[in-house]
Design a protein around this motif. Structure first.
Motif, PDB file in Angstrom:
ATOM      1  N   ASN A  97       8.047 -27.675   2.047  1.00 17.45           N
ATOM      2  CA  ASN A  97       7.544 -26.581   0.948  1.00 17.45           C
ATOM      3  C   ASN A  97       6.626 -26.953  -0.008  1.00 17.45           C
ATOM      4  N   ARG A  98       5.615 -28.205   0.595  1.00 12.01           N
ATOM      5  CA  ARG A  98       4.465 -28.641  -0.261  1.00 12.01           C
ATOM      6  C   ARG A  98       3.028 -28.048  -0.343  1.00 12.01           C
ATOM      7  N   VAL A  99       2.870 -26.813   0.436  1.00 14.47           N
ATOM      8  CA  VAL A  99       1.715 -26.100   0.543  1.00 14.47           C
ATOM      9  C   VAL A  99       1.188 -25.383  -0.707  1.00 14.47           C
ATOM     10  N   LEU A 133       1.147 -11.433   3.544  1.00 19.52           N
ATOM     11  CA  LEU A 133       1.825 -12.872   3.644  1.00 19.52           C
ATOM     12  C   LEU A 133       3.182 -13.230   2.795  1.00 19.52           C
ATOM     13  N   PRO A 134       3.433 -12.665   1.716  1.00 20.44           N
ATOM     14  CA  PRO A 134       4.661 -12.803   1.172  1.00 20.44           C
ATOM     15  C   PRO A 134       6.000 -12.105   2.043  1.00 20.44           C
ATOM     16  N   GLU A 135       5.741 -10.815   2.671  1.00 19.46           N
ATOM     17  CA  GLU A 135       6.755 -10.475   3.199  1.00 19.46           C
ATOM     18  C   GLU A 135       6.791 -11.331   4.730  1.00 19.46           C
ATOM     19  N   PRO A 162       4.296 -20.138  -0.463  1.00 22.53           N
ATOM     20  CA  PRO A 162       3.524 -21.126  -0.977  1.00 22.53           C
ATOM     21  C   PRO A 162       2.422 -20.522  -2.067  1.00 22.53           C
ATOM     22  N   PRO A 163       2.344 -21.026  -3.213  1.00 25.10           N
ATOM     23  CA  PRO A 163       1.385 -20.622  -4.537  1.00 25.10           C
ATOM     24  C   PRO A 163       0.160 -20.623  -3.876  1.00 25.10           C
ATOM     25  N   VAL A 164      -0.650 -19.233  -4.301  1.00 30.32           N
ATOM     26  CA  VAL A 164      -1.747 -18.795  -3.779  1.00 30.32           C
ATOM     27  C   VAL A 164      -2.641 -19.073  -5.065  1.00 30.32           C
ATOM     28  N   TRP A 165      -3.960 -19.996  -4.668  1.00 32.19           N
ATOM     29  CA  TRP A 165      -5.061 -20.119  -5.471  1.00 32.19           C
ATOM     30  C   TRP A 165      -6.446 -19.576  -4.936  1.00 32.19           C
TER      31      TRP A 165
END
Length: 307
Positions: A97-99, A133-135, A162-165
């Motif tokens: 979970n580092r993405v 993507l979240p689903e 993953p957090p989205v930037w």
């Protein structure tokens, strides 16, 4: 304000350079010296040898345990949605979970015919993928709205999203960051210009009744304590930046104002200027040789910022 200081891995290289094969070793060194994130850019075609971003970051993830693994930025709309989601979820799973998922709509028209995707409409396609993507990451049955008739896909194993930037300078990119991102990632802006866009972003967030995203920026630098190396590095950086933006892009004078060539103290001063304008995440794109030594100096820059 806490900071996140990371480095772009050299996934793009001049012909004849061997740095492409050094990605795993450089990622490991970045982690060892205390940097926060290693990043990779994303293109389908370019004028220089380069590595595909998911493969490069998978190699980086395999030899590290702590450092975050970031896309700066992935062209989601250029990829087939199901495979992109599967690649990202697999990388998130295997990396622990580092993405960090940086996403951009793309600015290079020549990539798109080769990928079989129209350049027009790429923003709408990017938004459609980001909505799904979240689903998909959660392992729920999800319609793929970028495909004909919206086929349904369920991805397993489920992973935390993953957090989205969101990258991009346009107002549309700022709104996309509000809709989908935890952060907005700028590039090719001087500190004052960044502050102006941060103000715009804050205004959009207030109008929408939502919290403004975090702010990050890419910085082009060459780090050395040798004055002659710094002079050569500055010239090289200006040429590199102008080549990235094309003939109609940055002038030599504009490029010179954006690059930093010098010791860690000089880069720390520039990053502090960006920090005062609202940035807390920095993606440093280092140029030139001796990258291990430059990573050491970048770690020193981090110490100076935290003092």
């Amino acid at each position: 304000m806490s900071i996140n200081l990371g480095v772009c891995l050299p996934t793009f290289a001049a012909r004849g350079e061997g740095s492409l094969r050094e990605i795993p070793a450089l990622a490991r060194h970045a982690e060892q010296v205390g940097l926060d994130t290693v990043w990779a850019g994303d293109r389908l075609c370019a004028r220089t040898p380069f590595l595909e971003s998911v493969v490069a970051l998978s190699a980086a993830a395999a030899v590290t345990a702590r450092v975050r693994i970031g896309f700066a930025v992935m062209l989601l709309a250029l990829r087939q949605q199901a495979w992109a989601a599967k690649q990202l979820s697999s990388l998130q799973y295997l990396s622990g979970n580092r993405v960090v998922l940086g996403v951009g709509a793309g600015v290079h028209p020549e990539d798109w015919p080769l990928g079989g995707v129209p350049f027009a409409g790429r923003g709408r396609r990017t938004d459609a993928v980001l909505r799904a993507l979240p689903e998909l990451f959660a392992g729920r049955a999800t319609a793929l709205l970028t495909e004909p008739d919206g086929p349904v896909l369920t991805l397993e194993p489920a992973v935390p999203a993953p957090p989205v930037w969101v990258g991009g300078m346009s107002d549309r990119a700022l709104r996309r960051a509000l809709d989908h991102g935890v952060g907005w990632l700028a590039s090719l802006l001087e500190p004052v210009q960044l502050g102006e866009r941060v103000g715009k972003l804050a205004g959009l967030a207030a109008a929408a009744g939502t919290r403004a995203p975090e702010v990050g920026t890419t910085v082009f630098a060459a780090l050395s304590t040798d004055p002659e190396e710094n002079r050569q590095g500055n010239r090289r950086l200006v040429r590199h930046l102008r080549s990235l933006t094309g003939e109609e892009g940055l002038s030599e004078r504009q490029a010179a104002r954006l690059v930093v060539s010098g010791p860690p103290e000089l880069l720390a001063e520039r990053l502090d200027q960006y920090r005062r304008e609202g940035a807390s995440t920095f993606v440093v794109n280092l140029s030139g040789g001796g990258l291990r030594r430059q990573y050491d100096l970048l770690a020193r820059t981090r110490e100076l910022l935290l003092c």
